[in-house]
Design a protein around this motif. Sequence first.
Motif, PDB file in Angstrom:
ATOM      1  N   ALA A  82       0.834  -1.202   0.000  1.00 43.44           N
ATOM      2  CA  ALA A  82       0.000   0.000   0.000  1.00 43.44           C
ATOM      3  C   ALA A  82       0.869   1.252   0.000  1.00 43.44           C
ATOM      4  N   THR A  83       0.435   2.242  -0.748  1.00 38.67           N
ATOM      5  CA  THR A  83       1.158   3.513  -0.776  1.00 38.67           C
ATOM      6  C   THR A  83       1.279   4.085   0.630  1.00 38.67           C
ATOM      7  N   SER A  84       0.230   3.957   1.403  1.00 40.76           N
ATOM      8  CA  SER A  84       0.260   4.482   2.773  1.00 40.76           C
ATOM      9  C   SER A  84       1.341   3.806   3.606  1.00 40.76           C
ATOM     10  N   ALA A  85       1.620   2.531   3.322  1.00 43.11           N
ATOM     11  CA  ALA A  85       2.656   1.821   4.064  1.00 43.11           C
ATOM     12  C   ALA A  85       4.046   2.325   3.680  1.00 43.11           C
ATOM     13  N   ARG A  86       4.260   2.587   2.395  1.00 45.39           N
ATOM     14  CA  ARG A  86       5.542   3.155   1.976  1.00 45.39           C
ATOM     15  C   ARG A  86       5.741   4.539   2.580  1.00 45.39           C
ATOM     16  N   ILE A  87       4.666   5.313   2.612  1.00 48.80           N
ATOM     17  CA  ILE A  87       4.736   6.645   3.223  1.00 48.80           C
ATOM     18  C   ILE A  87       5.088   6.525   4.701  1.00 48.80           C
ATOM     19  N   ILE A 137      17.528   9.689   1.971  1.00 51.81           N
ATOM     20  CA  ILE A 137      16.644   8.540   1.788  1.00 51.81           C
ATOM     21  C   ILE A 137      16.386   8.347   0.301  1.00 51.81           C
ATOM     22  N   GLU A 138      16.539   7.126  -0.162  1.00 49.16           N
ATOM     23  CA  GLU A 138      16.154   6.793  -1.534  1.00 49.16           C
ATOM     24  C   GLU A 138      14.670   6.421  -1.488  1.00 49.16           C
ATOM     25  N   VAL A 139      13.824   7.360  -1.887  1.00 47.65           N
ATOM     26  CA  VAL A 139      12.393   7.211  -1.631  1.00 47.65           C
ATOM     27  C   VAL A 139      11.662   6.395  -2.682  1.00 47.65           C
ATOM     28  N   GLY A 140      12.244   6.237  -3.863  1.00 45.59           N
ATOM     29  CA  GLY A 140      11.534   5.487  -4.896  1.00 45.59           C
ATOM     30  C   GLY A 140      12.255   5.527  -6.219  1.00 45.59           C
ATOM     31  N   CYS A 147       8.263  -2.223   9.433  1.00 47.58           N
ATOM     32  CA  CYS A 147       8.387  -3.063   8.232  1.00 47.58           C
ATOM     33  C   CYS A 147       7.496  -4.295   8.361  1.00 47.58           C
ATOM     34  N   GLU A 148       7.420  -4.829   9.570  1.00 49.12           N
ATOM     35  CA  GLU A 148       6.603  -6.019   9.795  1.00 49.12           C
ATOM     36  C   GLU A 148       5.138  -5.672  10.004  1.00 49.12           C
ATOM     37  N   SER A 149       4.869  -4.671  10.838  1.00 53.34           N
ATOM     38  CA  SER A 149       3.485  -4.345  11.158  1.00 53.34           C
ATOM     39  C   SER A 149       2.784  -3.578  10.043  1.00 53.34           C
ATOM     40  N   GLY A 150       3.516  -2.721   9.336  1.00 52.05           N
ATOM     41  CA  GLY A 150       2.900  -1.884   8.316  1.00 52.05           C
ATOM     42  C   GLY A 150       3.032  -2.407   6.906  1.00 52.05           C
ATOM     43  N   LEU A 151       4.171  -3.063   6.613  1.00 54.11           N
ATOM     44  CA  LEU A 151       4.406  -3.559   5.262  1.00 54.11           C
ATOM     45  C   LEU A 151       4.208  -5.066   5.131  1.00 54.11           C
ATOM     46  N   GLY A 152       4.189  -5.749   6.272  1.00 53.49           N
ATOM     47  CA  GLY A 152       4.047  -7.199   6.224  1.00 53.49           C
ATOM     48  C   GLY A 152       5.314  -7.918   5.813  1.00 53.49           C
TER      49      GLY A 152
END
Length: 297
Positions: A24-29, A43-46, A278-283
């Motif tokens: 999810a975009t929100s998770a990357r944010i 930070i290398e954001v994308g 990373c685990e809780s938000g991105l899985g």
Amino acid sequence: MSQHVEIVEVGPRDGLQAWPKPIATSARIGLVERLREAGARRIEVGAFVAPDRVPRMADTADVMAATGSRERAGDMVLVANRRGLDQALENGARAIAVFTAASDAFALKNIGRTVDASLERFAPLVSAARAAGVFVRGYISTITDCPYTGEVPPEAVAPVARALRDMGCGEIALGETLGRATPRRIAAVIEAVSDHVPLEDVAAHFHDTYGLGVANVLEAVRMGIRTVDAAAGGLGGCPFAPGATGNVATEDVLYMLEGEGYETGLSMEKLLDAVAYCESGLGIAPVSRVYKARRGA
């Protein structure tokens, strides 16, 4: 040389680009925001690359807008061609990265052309970016090993670094893509490159497949490099490098550098909060040694 080592956080791009599931975009944010809170200045954001080849990066413009990356000199995006550069400029990027390799076989798989042809493609991009006041990093992948042809000699890396420097890249990132190298081999590459590029303009970008990433970072720092790439949680992997695992973990690098007396400006506790996200938000489960030790895993 300075006792400060700058850690460039590459998790939001290099750490996520090969993840097989949607993010999810929100998770990357959320990840970028937490890394900022931990003190990450670069930070290398994308990346602005073909979304059909690297779908995880398709929302980079949205991530930049939501995290305040526009006009931030420390935030960087990867670009592959003129269209990618135009997108980066349209979205206010102040730093970009272009990428090639020290191995023709890998360059052909990764960007569809040989090393020399890739340099020819990137020269006008670098010129245009600099004319727009944008800082340019040049990545060199496979500095010690190619997944298709085997070992890469240091003398194959040095001229690529020189070519990137000559076309206007302000920083050359040496990418040990497969995570197979030992400190001795890393030292040989750095020594060869140092004849062409000042070490203050060289970055170390190492992966940790064989558990030697931190040792290799220490060797690079010992030799005079003061910019090191790392990814929170040890995230990463390249879609065009079979068998390669994640980047060296930011928290493992931070623990080592602090123990050796170097200053980074990062907060370990806040960084570990970002790793937990990373685990809780991105899985994505972190794999770093420090995180597991601190969280009792």
